[in-house]
Scaffold this motif. Structure first.
Motif, PDB file in Angstrom:
ATOM      1  N   ALA A   1       0.758  -1.141   0.177  1.00 44.80           N
ATOM      2  CA  ALA A   1       0.008   0.130  -0.075  1.00 44.80           C
ATOM      3  C   ALA A   1       0.842   1.222  -0.010  1.00 44.80           C
ATOM      4  O   ALA A   1       0.523   2.311  -0.585  1.00 44.80           O
ATOM      5  CB  ALA A   1      -1.048  -0.120   1.351  1.00 44.80           C
ATOM      6  N   LYS A   2       1.878   1.296   0.611  1.00 44.69           N
ATOM      7  CA  LYS A   2       2.937   2.387   0.728  1.00 44.69           C
ATOM      8  C   LYS A   2       3.753   2.628  -0.579  1.00 44.69           C
ATOM      9  O   LYS A   2       4.145   3.772  -0.909  1.00 44.69           O
ATOM     10  CB  LYS A   2       3.589   2.164   1.936  1.00 44.69           C
ATOM     11  N   SER A   3       4.096   1.519  -1.089  1.00 43.16           N
ATOM     12  CA  SER A   3       5.225   1.977  -2.245  1.00 43.16           C
ATOM     13  C   SER A   3       4.521   1.272  -3.689  1.00 43.16           C
ATOM     14  O   SER A   3       5.093   1.619  -4.535  1.00 43.16           O
ATOM     15  CB  SER A   3       6.201   0.801  -2.107  1.00 43.16           C
ATOM     16  N   GLY A   4       3.400   0.793  -3.810  1.00 40.62           N
ATOM     17  CA  GLY A   4       2.792   0.184  -4.932  1.00 40.62           C
ATOM     18  C   GLY A   4       3.563  -0.852  -5.345  1.00 40.62           C
ATOM     19  O   GLY A   4       3.295  -1.530  -6.469  1.00 40.62           O
ATOM     20  N   GLY A   5       4.594  -1.633  -4.825  1.00 38.47           N
ATOM     21  CA  GLY A   5       5.158  -2.505  -5.261  1.00 38.47           C
ATOM     22  C   GLY A   5       4.743  -3.694  -4.192  1.00 38.47           C
ATOM     23  O   GLY A   5       4.343  -3.658  -3.073  1.00 38.47           O
ATOM     24  N   GLY A   6       5.606  -5.073  -4.603  1.00 39.69           N
ATOM     25  CA  GLY A   6       5.074  -6.167  -3.763  1.00 39.69           C
ATOM     26  C   GLY A   6       5.867  -6.121  -2.467  1.00 39.69           C
ATOM     27  O   GLY A   6       7.097  -5.828  -2.390  1.00 39.69           O
ATOM     28  N   ALA A   7       5.342  -6.684  -1.395  1.00 42.14           N
ATOM     29  CA  ALA A   7       5.782  -6.872  -0.228  1.00 42.14           C
ATOM     30  C   ALA A   7       7.155  -7.831  -0.442  1.00 42.14           C
ATOM     31  O   ALA A   7       8.239  -7.592   0.256  1.00 42.14           O
ATOM     32  CB  ALA A   7       4.975  -7.400   0.895  1.00 42.14           C
ATOM     33  N   GLY A   8       7.162  -8.664  -1.247  1.00 40.02           N
ATOM     34  CA  GLY A   8       8.246  -9.791  -1.309  1.00 40.02           C
ATOM     35  C   GLY A   8       9.528  -9.278  -1.796  1.00 40.02           C
ATOM     36  O   GLY A   8      10.396  -9.215  -1.265  1.00 40.02           O
ATOM     37  N   SER A   9       9.293  -8.195  -2.915  1.00 38.77           N
ATOM     38  CA  SER A   9      10.356  -7.573  -3.174  1.00 38.77           C
ATOM     39  C   SER A   9      11.075  -6.498  -2.287  1.00 38.77           C
ATOM     40  O   SER A   9      12.088  -6.296  -2.159  1.00 38.77           O
ATOM     41  CB  SER A   9      10.234  -6.794  -4.683  1.00 38.77           C
ATOM     42  N   TYR A  10       9.985  -5.878  -1.519  1.00 37.97           N
ATOM     43  CA  TYR A  10      10.382  -4.870  -0.734  1.00 37.97           C
ATOM     44  C   TYR A  10      11.455  -5.910   0.427  1.00 37.97           C
ATOM     45  O   TYR A  10      12.429  -5.180   0.936  1.00 37.97           O
ATOM     46  CB  TYR A  10       9.349  -4.194   0.126  1.00 37.97           C
ATOM     47  N   ASN A  11      10.974  -6.810   1.023  1.00 38.68           N
ATOM     48  CA  ASN A  11      11.754  -7.858   1.851  1.00 38.68           C
ATOM     49  C   ASN A  11      13.142  -7.958   1.043  1.00 38.68           C
ATOM     50  O   ASN A  11      14.035  -8.043   2.112  1.00 38.68           O
ATOM     51  CB  ASN A  11      10.880  -9.077   2.162  1.00 38.68           C
ATOM     52  N   ARG A  12      13.145  -8.454  -0.137  1.00 37.49           N
ATOM     53  CA  ARG A  12      14.281  -8.716  -0.711  1.00 37.49           C
ATOM     54  C   ARG A  12      15.217  -7.511  -0.783  1.00 37.49           C
ATOM     55  O   ARG A  12      16.496  -7.869  -0.656  1.00 37.49           O
ATOM     56  CB  ARG A  12      13.996  -9.185  -2.173  1.00 37.49           C
ATOM     57  N   LYS A  13      14.635  -6.370  -0.940  1.00 39.82           N
ATOM     58  CA  LYS A  13      15.522  -5.231  -1.033  1.00 39.82           C
ATOM     59  C   LYS A  13      16.207  -4.897   0.556  1.00 39.82           C
ATOM     60  O   LYS A  13      17.362  -4.738   0.470  1.00 39.82           O
ATOM     61  CB  LYS A  13      14.572  -4.006  -1.412  1.00 39.82           C
TER      62      LYS A  13
END
Length: 323
Positions: free
Chosen positions: A232-244
């Motif tokens: 919701a905050k980034s527009g991206g998937g939570a999975g990719s944010y975790n990887r980042k």
């Protein structure tokens, strides 16, 4: 002949059935849960529940009557507290939860109140609320998790306490990915990167299992709804944010090759948004330079150019459309 005034608010007031405050509160609570079950518009849920609380306050209904009649049940206060925390309405959240705490003795209310104070950076108030929650329920993993975050925010002199609280939340099988991710970023902020790595890896395992259907997402959701989801905050998937995040942690531990692998996973994830991919590509380029892998740098730099142009174009189009 009797005529009703032309003012719409006056007409509505005169035409509406005259309910008692207690009946009006119960009606608003019922309306709120009806909207909540439809999952269409949580703003309407908040509006209805806030109205119910406002009626109680405006009418100065005695606390004992509120407690005995349960005109606004505990679950309604908890739902309202969570939804208000999502919106960032910290002051209103605190006001309503302090009122709720007069009616109900509840670890969950104290926990939500502690989280609200944490978001406001009122650490003494947050500690008082969280300790009260812990006194009421010392086996709640979320309470220990936010006590851990509180200790970290209080400074380096309380990191040993933070470690003890982390031990308890994990011992009690903390399984909320959002809370684990917040713990990870908190430990990142104080450069405890090995702990942060362990926490973000736990987050990845849980979210991967949830997406695969081997874990019921509802079973892992506790107080994570008190802050917006990553997507919701980034527009991206939570999975990719975790990887980042994992890549950032590995890079901070001078594990460049492994960090590059995680940044590349973000670049290959179709759910990653452009800003997240740009961050990953830039970090990847820096690490490739460090490792002397010149043959790969040109391709990454091309990706950086493409992503930068895409973001600039999207921003320009957004500016034009908003004018």
């Amino acid at each position: 002949m009797f005529t009703i005034g032309t003012d719409p608010a006056t007409q509505a007031s005169l035409l509406a059935p005259q309910y008692s405050p207690e009946t009006h509160m119960e009606a608003k609570v019922s309306e709120a849960f009806t909207w909540y079950r439809t999952r269409v518009n949580h703003d309407r849920v908040v509006d209805a529940l806030v109205m119910a609380v406002q009626i109680a306050m405006d009418q100065s209904i005695p606390i004992e009557d509120m407690r005995r009649g349960e005109f606004i049940p505990l679950r309604a206060f908890l739902l309202l507290g969570k939804l208000l925390l999502q919106t960032g309405e910290w002051a209103q959240t605190v006001k309503i939860l302090l009122y709720a705490a007069q009616i109900y003795t509840s670890a969950s209310i104290s926990l939500l109140l502690g989280i609200a104070y944490l978001r406001m950076e009122k650490l003494e108030d947050a500690e008082q609320a969280l300790l009260q929650a812990n006194l009421l329920d010392n086996r709640h993993p979320d309470i220990w998790a936010y006590l851990c975050i509180l200790c970290i925010q209080c400074g380096g002199h309380r990191l040993a306490e933070a470690d003890a609280c982390l031990f308890q939340t994990l011992r009690l099988q903390q399984a909320d990915p959002n809370i684990l991710r917040e713990l990870a970023t908190s430990f990142m902020a104080v450069d405890k990167l090995q702990t942060a790595e362990d926490l973000i890896r736990r987050t990845i395992v849980l979210e991967t299992a949830a997406m695969a259907g081997t874990v019921n997402p509802a079973a892992t959701a506790s107080f994570s709804s008190t802050s917006p989801s990553r997507s919701a905050k980034s527009g991206g998937g939570a999975g990719s944010y975790n990887r980042k995040l994992l890549a950032d942690i590995l890079a901070g531990q001078n594990m460049a090759a492994k960090a590059i692998e995680e940044y590349q996973a973000v670049l290959q994830d179709e759910d990653s948004d452009a800003a997240l991919k740009l961050h990953a590509a830039q970090k990847c380029s820096e690490l490739l330079h460090t490792l002397g892998r010149q043959e790969e740098i040109a391709a990454i730099n091309q990706i950086i150019t493409q992503l930068s142009n895409a973001i600039a174009n999207a921003s320009a189009n957004g500016s034009v459309s908003s004018q």
